[in-house]
Scaffold this motif. Sequence first.
Motif, mmCIF file in Angstrom:
data_model
loop_
_atom_site.group_PDB
_atom_site.id
_atom_site.type_symbol
_atom_site.label_atom_id
_atom_site.label_comp_id
_atom_site.label_asym_id
_atom_site.label_seq_id
_atom_site.Cartn_x
_atom_site.Cartn_y
_atom_site.Cartn_z
ATOM 1 N N GLU A 214 0.825 -1.209 0.000
ATOM 2 C CA GLU A 214 0.000 0.000 0.000
ATOM 3 C C GLU A 214 0.862 1.263 0.000
ATOM 4 N N THR A 215 1.964 1.225 0.746
ATOM 5 C CA THR A 215 2.887 2.373 0.754
ATOM 6 C C THR A 215 3.425 2.641 -0.646
ATOM 7 N N LEU A 216 3.815 1.587 -1.335
ATOM 8 C CA LEU A 216 4.358 1.736 -2.685
ATOM 9 C C LEU A 216 3.281 2.230 -3.656
ATOM 10 N N LYS A 217 2.092 1.656 -3.553
ATOM 11 C CA LYS A 217 1.004 2.070 -4.452
ATOM 12 C C LYS A 217 0.596 3.518 -4.206
ATOM 13 N N LYS A 218 0.565 3.909 -2.924
ATOM 14 C CA LYS A 218 0.190 5.286 -2.577
ATOM 15 C C LYS A 218 1.130 6.293 -3.219
ATOM 16 N N ASN A 219 2.400 5.890 -3.372
ATOM 17 C CA ASN A 219 3.389 6.773 -3.988
ATOM 18 C C ASN A 219 3.528 6.549 -5.487
ATOM 19 N N GLN A 220 2.570 5.809 -6.054
ATOM 20 C CA GLN A 220 2.481 5.578 -7.502
ATOM 21 C C GLN A 220 3.761 4.954 -8.063
ATOM 22 N N ILE A 221 4.249 3.957 -7.331
ATOM 23 C CA ILE A 221 5.482 3.254 -7.723
ATOM 24 C C ILE A 221 5.098 1.932 -8.381
ATOM 25 N N ILE A 223 5.396 -1.830 -9.210
ATOM 26 C CA ILE A 223 5.904 -2.934 -8.396
ATOM 27 C C ILE A 223 6.095 -4.160 -9.274
ATOM 28 N N LEU A 224 7.277 -4.773 -9.172
ATOM 29 C CA LEU A 224 7.533 -6.064 -9.811
ATOM 30 C C LEU A 224 8.000 -7.036 -8.735
ATOM 31 N N ARG A 225 7.344 -8.197 -8.661
ATOM 32 C CA ARG A 225 7.621 -9.192 -7.620
ATOM 33 C C ARG A 225 8.073 -10.499 -8.250
ATOM 34 N N THR A 226 9.108 -11.099 -7.662
ATOM 35 C CA THR A 226 9.602 -12.359 -8.224
ATOM 36 C C THR A 226 8.620 -13.504 -8.011
ATOM 37 N N ASP A 227 7.767 -13.430 -6.975
ATOM 38 C CA ASP A 227 6.798 -14.514 -6.783
ATOM 39 C C ASP A 227 5.720 -14.495 -7.860
ATOM 40 N N GLN A 228 5.510 -13.347 -8.488
ATOM 41 C CA GLN A 228 4.513 -13.235 -9.544
ATOM 42 C C GLN A 228 5.108 -13.313 -10.938
ATOM 43 N N LYS A 229 6.292 -12.728 -11.106
ATOM 44 C CA LYS A 229 6.886 -12.600 -12.444
ATOM 45 C C LYS A 229 8.034 -13.571 -12.696
ATOM 46 N N GLY A 230 8.570 -14.180 -11.626
ATOM 47 C CA GLY A 230 9.781 -14.967 -11.787
ATOM 48 C C GLY A 230 11.003 -14.068 -11.760
ATOM 49 N N ALA A 231 12.092 -14.518 -12.352
ATOM 50 C CA ALA A 231 13.326 -13.733 -12.364
ATOM 51 C C ALA A 231 13.111 -12.427 -13.126
ATOM 52 N N LEU A 232 13.708 -11.349 -12.619
ATOM 53 C CA LEU A 232 13.585 -10.026 -13.233
ATOM 54 C C LEU A 232 14.954 -9.604 -13.768
ATOM 55 N N LYS A 233 14.999 -9.227 -15.021
ATOM 56 C CA LYS A 233 16.265 -8.825 -15.632
ATOM 57 C C LYS A 233 16.079 -7.468 -16.296
ATOM 58 N N LEU A 234 16.908 -6.500 -15.887
ATOM 59 C CA LEU A 234 16.891 -5.169 -16.502
ATOM 60 C C LEU A 234 18.064 -5.068 -17.460
#
Length: 247
Positions: A214-221, A223-234
């Motif tokens: 909620e803190t992150l959403k309130k600040n309009q950030i 969000i990417l989560r490894t439990d939902q997306k798997g490995a994250l690579k930028l």
Amino acid sequence: MQDKFNKKTILIDTGGRLALPQESWQKPQSQTNAEKTLIPYLESVGVSQIDQLILTHTDADHVGDFLNLADKIKIKEIWVSPGELTNNHFVEKLKKANIAIHISKVGDKIPIFDSALQVLSNGYTGKGDNNDSIVTYGNFYHTKFLFTGDLEQEGEKELLKNYPKLKVDVLKVGHHGSKTSSNPDFIKEINPKLALISVGEKNRYGHPNQETLETLKKNQIRILRTDQKGALKLMQINQQWRIQTVR
């Protein structure tokens, strides 16, 4: 972090498995997380050597697999905090690895991406615990990254006290999105655009915590989560950051 043309590779933590109580009928897993995921990934992208391995603090889920990693991939240097060296079990592992050790200091820099990864904190407690996490920061291709380990709210306050004008584009969220981290004032002040949460699917701790989300959403950030997306690579492609997810 893998530099262009594979000139340099920096790895922050190795992952590992927390030693949790098991019933007598439960079989321990034979493969470590590093053997199943980290090592095959590094080999797939051509990493044959890690120049600096930063072990942020002594929790097993951050550093537990580093001996397995060292068996498979050459590591030139391990960076630790002074507080981590108060943990005898961790020190024994370091001795067994027989790899050069660098005791990190605030202001230390590792050149990478035509810039540098800088140590903002080498710990606040001297115990190798969550708030003793090594915190690193880098401005790579006009994008500011902050890696916080398991830093909790007390550590976040100290960080802002030392860097009152700290601004961030990409935040590796502290302590897997636990409610002990990501103080609303801290998040508002650093003002990230993207929050990365490293967390296991259906973990027994309930991470990430709803308050943190909620803190992150309130600040309009975003969000990417490894439990939902798997490995994250930028990846930096044609002067733009691209995000790749792999399950």
